[in-house]
Design a protein around this motif. Sequence first.
Motif, PDB file in Angstrom:
ATOM      1  N   THR A 144      20.686 -19.515  29.903  1.00  0.00           N
ATOM      2  CA  THR A 144      20.241 -20.479  30.904  1.00  0.00           C
ATOM      3  C   THR A 144      20.428 -20.004  32.344  1.00  0.00           C
ATOM      4  O   THR A 144      20.025 -20.686  33.267  1.00  0.00           O
TER       5      THR A 144
ATOM      6  N   PRO B  80      20.019 -20.321  37.816  1.00  0.00           N
ATOM      7  CA  PRO B  80      19.479 -20.912  36.584  1.00  0.00           C
ATOM      8  C   PRO B  80      18.111 -20.341  36.255  1.00  0.00           C
ATOM      9  O   PRO B  80      17.290 -20.089  37.146  1.00  0.00           O
TER      10      PRO B  80
ATOM     11  N   MET C 249      16.572 -25.051  32.240  1.00  0.00           N
ATOM     12  CA  MET C 249      17.427 -26.241  32.194  1.00  0.00           C
ATOM     13  C   MET C 249      17.058 -27.170  31.046  1.00  0.00           C
ATOM     14  O   MET C 249      17.407 -28.350  31.075  1.00  0.00           O
TER      15      MET C 249
ATOM     16  N   ILE D 149      20.202 -28.543  29.448  1.00  0.00           N
ATOM     17  CA  ILE D 149      20.910 -29.435  30.370  1.00  0.00           C
ATOM     18  C   ILE D 149      20.251 -30.808  30.359  1.00  0.00           C
ATOM     19  O   ILE D 149      20.915 -31.842  30.261  1.00  0.00           O
TER      20      ILE D 149
ATOM     21  N   GLN E 218      20.476 -31.010  40.505  1.00  0.00           N
ATOM     22  CA  GLN E 218      19.977 -29.713  40.056  1.00  0.00           C
ATOM     23  C   GLN E 218      18.938 -29.157  41.027  1.00  0.00           C
ATOM     24  O   GLN E 218      18.885 -27.947  41.264  1.00  0.00           O
TER      25      GLN E 218
ATOM     26  N   PHE F  91      13.899 -28.990  32.896  1.00  0.00           N
ATOM     27  CA  PHE F  91      14.857 -30.100  32.848  1.00  0.00           C
ATOM     28  C   PHE F  91      14.170 -31.362  32.330  1.00  0.00           C
ATOM     29  O   PHE F  91      14.694 -32.052  31.442  1.00  0.00           O
TER      30      PHE F  91
END
Length: 416
Positions: free
Chosen positions: A224, A231, A234, A237, A265, A290
């Motif tokens: 990741t 990063p 994600m 996450i 983030q 994400f």
Amino acid sequence: MATLPASVVVVSRGRAGALTLCLTGLVQQDHPSFEIVVVADRPGLAALTAWEDRTGRTGQIKAVAFDEPNISVARNLGVEQAAGDVVAFIDDDAVPEPTWLRHLCAPFEESDTIHAAGGYVRGRNGISYQWRAQSVDRTGATVPIALDGDTPTALSPSPTQAIKVEGTNMAFRRATLAELGGFDPAYRYYLDETDLVMRLAARGGETAIVPLAEVHHGYLANATRNASRVPTDMTQIGASLAVFLRRHAPRHQIDAARARMRGDQRRRLLRHMVTGPLDPWGLQRILHSFDTGFEEGEARALETLPALPHAARPFQPIPRLADTPPLVLSGRSWQRGALMEQAARAVEEGRRVTVFCLSPTALYHRVRFVEPGIWLQTGGLFGRSDRDQPLFRVCGFASRVEKETRRISPQRGILA
């Protein structure tokens, strides 16, 4: 006060080199009774075997083969092999101070009401703190906890506010872990230990924060993030956040919690974009991962966690190093080769060794643990170590070494 036998679980995937350095630090622990359980992929297990052969420790470590991207399942496999009364966890890209395990386990020996413990984590320079004490609520929001001094502090959670621990420096009573069902496999990466302490808070177990139980976290590249800590994805996450909020947050707080985390983030990514390693397209791609992960996490099955079984194998203690005082060596930067040779010989004799190698400059100090098992502090004679010190200060060589030795003596086991 009786010493409780402890098991240390290390999960390793894709970082075989880091694993062996972590193990070199673990076998230098001054805890009188502990074992090591390594859960690793095939390259990690091969590196473990080579390390055992090289160090003469063949067969001393419990090994479990596992090569799936699920930290919770890997940790549970480690717990199933752990026969100690206390189970501690450290990441493969971290190295513990020699007194880490003894300090981390002490609260369990002093009070039956302690069910978990967490220590402090130093960052890549070996001096600045990466993590200290925090609490966490049902939405995953954290709040720093101010503690005075180095004395362990027992903290009581509430049903809505748990005491947070970090996955690279935490310990639990094995009986408590087993009863809670260990780590939830729905968290493949991220928030797995936070979910565990929230479940612990629901039953009222106290957590001890232990400042002197220190590890140095390398924060190496993984699936990741890259080697510069930027990063790259994600998805997990976002997925873990969705699972956590479904498990613990009131429904009316979920949307706000998701937006808060996404904003955190995004700000993290913007900092990387400002410093150069990330471009705007990369930022948008990672934020999209994400969002995709959150949607995936909303669809994951949430299952009841069965109790973990008793240890599959008997306790397998690591032989202790010779009961000799730690050795401190110091010299100028141009003496580094000779200092390291002397330190290596002392390590072979079973000594725990710290080397101060200082240049006539104002360079910042850095602490590293290097093979074959030496704590090395470098930097300028006039430079700062703690980041709240002046950028430049005049001092003599002997007095500077004395001050730095005092600074690290509690964690390094050096008698003042």
